[in-house]
Design a protein around this motif. Structure first.
Motif, PDB file in Angstrom:
ATOM      1  N   ALA A   1     -70.167   0.301 -12.302  1.00 24.02           N
ATOM      2  CA  ALA A   1     -70.772  -1.015 -12.549  1.00 24.02           C
ATOM      3  C   ALA A   1     -69.774  -2.137 -12.330  1.00 24.02           C
ATOM      4  O   ALA A   1     -70.146  -3.256 -11.941  1.00 24.02           O
ATOM      5  CB  ALA A   1     -71.325  -1.078 -13.966  1.00 24.02           C
ATOM      6  N   VAL A   2     -68.490  -1.861 -12.559  1.00 24.26           N
ATOM      7  CA  VAL A   2     -67.462  -2.875 -12.345  1.00 24.26           C
ATOM      8  C   VAL A   2     -67.397  -3.258 -10.875  1.00 24.26           C
ATOM      9  O   VAL A   2     -67.441  -4.442 -10.509  1.00 24.26           O
ATOM     10  CB  VAL A   2     -66.090  -2.379 -12.844  1.00 24.26           C
ATOM     11  CG1 VAL A   2     -65.006  -3.395 -12.504  1.00 24.26           C
ATOM     12  CG2 VAL A   2     -66.118  -2.124 -14.337  1.00 24.26           C
ATOM     13  N   GLY A   3     -67.297  -2.259 -10.015  1.00 23.09           N
ATOM     14  CA  GLY A   3     -67.229  -2.532  -8.584  1.00 23.09           C
ATOM     15  C   GLY A   3     -68.496  -3.171  -8.059  1.00 23.09           C
ATOM     16  O   GLY A   3     -68.444  -4.084  -7.225  1.00 23.09           O
ATOM     17  N   ALA A   4     -69.643  -2.708  -8.550  1.00 23.70           N
ATOM     18  CA  ALA A   4     -70.917  -3.278  -8.102  1.00 23.70           C
ATOM     19  C   ALA A   4     -71.017  -4.742  -8.490  1.00 23.70           C
ATOM     20  O   ALA A   4     -71.480  -5.584  -7.707  1.00 23.70           O
ATOM     21  CB  ALA A   4     -72.074  -2.486  -8.687  1.00 23.70           C
ATOM     22  N   CYS A   5     -70.571  -5.066  -9.680  1.00 21.28           N
ATOM     23  CA  CYS A   5     -70.629  -6.460 -10.131  1.00 21.28           C
ATOM     24  C   CYS A   5     -69.672  -7.346  -9.332  1.00 21.28           C
ATOM     25  O   CYS A   5     -70.017  -8.466  -8.954  1.00 21.28           O
ATOM     26  CB  CYS A   5     -70.320  -6.538 -11.625  1.00 21.28           C
ATOM     27  SG  CYS A   5     -70.559  -8.187 -12.328  1.00 21.28           S
ATOM     28  N   LEU A   6     -68.472  -6.835  -9.071  1.00 21.79           N
ATOM     29  CA  LEU A   6     -67.525  -7.592  -8.249  1.00 21.79           C
ATOM     30  C   LEU A   6     -68.099  -7.866  -6.864  1.00 21.79           C
ATOM     31  O   LEU A   6     -67.960  -8.969  -6.318  1.00 21.79           O
ATOM     32  CB  LEU A   6     -66.200  -6.840  -8.140  1.00 21.79           C
ATOM     33  CG  LEU A   6     -65.323  -6.807  -9.391  1.00 21.79           C
ATOM     34  CD1 LEU A   6     -64.148  -5.857  -9.189  1.00 21.79           C
ATOM     35  CD2 LEU A   6     -64.810  -8.213  -9.732  1.00 21.79           C
TER      36      LEU A   6
ATOM     37  N   MET B   1     -64.897  -5.621 -17.547  1.00 19.69           N
ATOM     38  CA  MET B   1     -64.882  -4.587 -18.577  1.00 19.69           C
ATOM     39  C   MET B   1     -64.932  -5.199 -19.969  1.00 19.69           C
ATOM     40  O   MET B   1     -65.526  -4.636 -20.900  1.00 19.69           O
ATOM     41  CB  MET B   1     -63.645  -3.700 -18.411  1.00 19.69           C
ATOM     42  CG  MET B   1     -63.740  -2.764 -17.205  1.00 19.69           C
ATOM     43  SD  MET B   1     -62.389  -1.563 -17.108  1.00 19.69           S
ATOM     44  CE  MET B   1     -61.080  -2.638 -16.496  1.00 19.69           C
ATOM     45  N   ALA B   2     -64.365  -6.377 -20.110  1.00 16.45           N
ATOM     46  CA  ALA B   2     -64.433  -7.079 -21.402  1.00 16.45           C
ATOM     47  C   ALA B   2     -65.860  -7.500 -21.728  1.00 16.45           C
ATOM     48  O   ALA B   2     -66.218  -7.685 -22.905  1.00 16.45           O
ATOM     49  CB  ALA B   2     -63.518  -8.296 -21.380  1.00 16.45           C
ATOM     50  N   LEU B   3     -66.690  -7.624 -20.669  1.00 22.42           N
ATOM     51  CA  LEU B   3     -68.096  -7.937 -20.877  1.00 22.42           C
ATOM     52  C   LEU B   3     -68.940  -6.695 -21.106  1.00 22.42           C
ATOM     53  O   LEU B   3     -70.156  -6.792 -21.293  1.00 22.42           O
ATOM     54  CB  LEU B   3     -68.648  -8.708 -19.666  1.00 22.42           C
ATOM     55  CG  LEU B   3     -68.050 -10.092 -19.386  1.00 22.42           C
ATOM     56  CD1 LEU B   3     -68.646 -10.670 -18.105  1.00 22.42           C
ATOM     57  CD2 LEU B   3     -68.277 -11.032 -20.562  1.00 22.42           C
ATOM     58  N   GLY B   4     -68.302  -5.516 -21.031  1.00 20.74           N
ATOM     59  CA  GLY B   4     -69.006  -4.264 -21.290  1.00 20.74           C
ATOM     60  C   GLY B   4     -69.270  -3.417 -20.065  1.00 20.74           C
ATOM     61  O   GLY B   4     -69.850  -2.332 -20.174  1.00 20.74           O
ATOM     62  N   ALA B   5     -68.867  -3.878 -18.874  1.00 25.08           N
ATOM     63  CA  ALA B   5     -69.080  -3.091 -17.657  1.00 25.08           C
ATOM     64  C   ALA B   5     -68.169  -1.873 -17.658  1.00 25.08           C
ATOM     65  O   ALA B   5     -67.017  -1.944 -18.102  1.00 25.08           O
ATOM     66  CB  ALA B   5     -68.818  -3.935 -16.414  1.00 25.08           C
ATOM     67  N   GLN B   6     -68.676  -0.749 -17.142  1.00 22.22           N
ATOM     68  CA  GLN B   6     -67.891   0.471 -17.066  1.00 22.22           C
ATOM     69  C   GLN B   6     -68.123   1.155 -15.722  1.00 22.22           C
ATOM     70  O   GLN B   6     -69.185   1.015 -15.110  1.00 22.22           O
ATOM     71  CB  GLN B   6     -68.277   1.444 -18.198  1.00 22.22           C
ATOM     72  CG  GLN B   6     -67.978   0.933 -19.600  1.00 22.22           C
ATOM     73  CD  GLN B   6     -68.378   1.920 -20.677  1.00 22.22           C
ATOM     74  OE1 GLN B   6     -68.932   2.985 -20.381  1.00 22.22           O
ATOM     75  NE2 GLN B   6     -68.079   1.597 -21.932  1.00 22.22           N
ATOM     76  N   GLY B   7     -67.109   1.941 -15.308  1.00 24.04           N
ATOM     77  CA  GLY B   7     -67.247   2.782 -14.116  1.00 24.04           C
ATOM     78  C   GLY B   7     -67.668   2.017 -12.882  1.00 24.04           C
ATOM     79  O   GLY B   7     -67.143   0.940 -12.567  1.00 24.04           O
TER      80      GLY B   7
END
Length: 407
Positions: free
Chosen positions: A374-379, A366-372
């Motif tokens: 997108a956070v789970g998808a990135c993880l 989230m500090a990189l700008g990910a939201q909703g």
């Protein structure tokens, strides 16, 4: 003959000192004769319930079932059930006597019990009381009802399961008359509570003689679990035998050919605790897990199931292979050893295989700008990179990969 626990000696001594007969009885006598350590010691006596209350008035007691003649005496935090000699009345529900009648003769009390090996009593004053050949049946390895088997099972249908359980646990045979009555009265098990069935079934499945009992009483098992009528019974039994004797593994092997929705219903009917129910369902549902002797395959399984379930699924895989009888045991064991070695190697390396153990977390993204979402998808993306060992579990490396993924 035997040295009893201090609590059992206390109960017997106290009753004898007041002029009453008293014996340890049932399963503890059976196990002592077999050279096994009993799990508990029950006592029978000619003292009436109100007399027992007087005898143990200065003790911590629990009025377990005084109406049926049972008082529990606590000694050093251990319970000792003390029951008045009795004979049982009619059993209208195939489970519990409508009434009991207290008697003064221990042999009358023993006559109401289920099997000869459980119908023995012992006292240091009088020695062994064995009126129905229990010691002889123990020596011969036989489970035999006391008296008429149909009467015993008609009184209490759960005794059918107890006969199967004792035969399985001790590796005993069931005598012909008792065997005939089990088959004839198996339908009466329908009125027994699921949790009581579960206890006996678990012990039966985990006994040394489980395979022999399952092969002999497939009709009883189908009565208990109707979906089993569609399975390949010889292969199912072979699979149960091939699995280690734990409830979850053997239930999973018993139910592995049953539809998942039916498995859920069966497990609910047996009133399993949530943890065991969920574990069995997981093992049945994922029994075809994709094992391969590669690090990525093992890491993927570990990520999905964790170490304990992954090892159990590997055990299920081996048991299923043994049950098919299409490969040699040596070949199957060699494959299982190779897969286990790969699993152990991956775990010994300390490779990250879960999101919670990653060097970055959702807050970092989230500090990189990910939201909703997108956070789970990135993880998930980062975890896949770890599972493929494309990246190390290093914070800087993961943050660089996350920035690239998030654009």
């Amino acid at each position: 003959m035997w040295r009893l626990p201090a609590g059992a000696e206390f109960v017997l001594d106290r009753l004898h000192a007041r002029g009453y007969q008293a014996y340890v009885v049932g399963g503890c006598v059976r196990d002592l004769l077999l050279g096994r350590a009993p799990k508990d010691f029950d006592v029978c006596t000619d003292a009436l319930p109100e007399q027992m209350q007087q005898v143990f008035a200065d003790c911590h007691v629990i009025e377990t079932g005084l109406r049926h003649g049972t008082l529990t005496v606590m000694y050093d935090h251990e319970p000792y059930e003390v029951t008045t000699f009795r004979v049982d009345g009619a059993y209208a529900d195939h489970r519990h006597p409508d009434e009991v009648v207290f008697v003064t003769n221990v042999r009358e009390d023993l006559a109401r019990r289920d099997f000869t090996v459980n119908a023995m009593a012992w006292s240091p004053d009088t020695g062994l009381v064995d009126a129905f050949g229990g010691q002889e049946d123990l020596a011969a390895g036989i489970i035999r009802c006391v008296g008429d088997p149909r009467t015993r099972f008609d009184e209490d249908a759960l005794r059918i399961m107890r006969a199967m359980r004792f035969a399985s646990v001790y590796g005993f045979a069931i005598d012909p008359a008792t065997d005939e009555a089990i088959h004839a009265l198996r339908h009466t098990l329908g009125g027994v509570a699921g949790e009581r069935i579960r206890v006996e079934l678990q012990k039966t499945l985990c006994g040394a003689g489980a395979g022999d009992i399952l092969r002999s009483y497939d009709d009883v098992m189908i009565t208990l679990i109707p979906p089993l009528k569609t399975v390949d019974w010889p292969r199912t039994v072979a699979g149960v035998e091939a699995a280690p004797p734990t409830e979850a593994l053997r239930l999973a092997m018993l139910l592995r050919e049953v539809d998942a929705d039916q498995v859920k219903a069966v497990l609910q009917g047996l009133r399993l605790d949530n943890a065991t129910r969920d574990r069995v369902l997981t093992l049945v549902t994922h029994q075809e897990a994709a094992f391969a002797p590669s690090r990525h395959a093992m890491l993927t399984l570990l990520s999905t199931h964790g170490e304990e379930v992954t090892r159990q699924l590997l055990t299920i895989r081996r048991a299923k292979a043994l049950a098919r009888h299409d490969r040699t045991k040596a070949d199957i064991d060699a494959e299982a050893a190779e897969l286990t070695a790969m699993l152990d190697a991956v775990l010994s390396d300390g490779v990250c295989y879960t999101v919670k153990d990653m060097a970055v977390n959702g807050r970092d993204l989230m500090a990189l700008g990910a939201q909703g979402k997108a956070v789970g998808a990135c993880l998930s993306h980062l975890l896949e990179l770890l599972l493929s060992e494309t990246l190390p579990n290093d914070r800087a490396a993961l943050l660089t990969a996350a920035k690239a993924y998030l654009g």
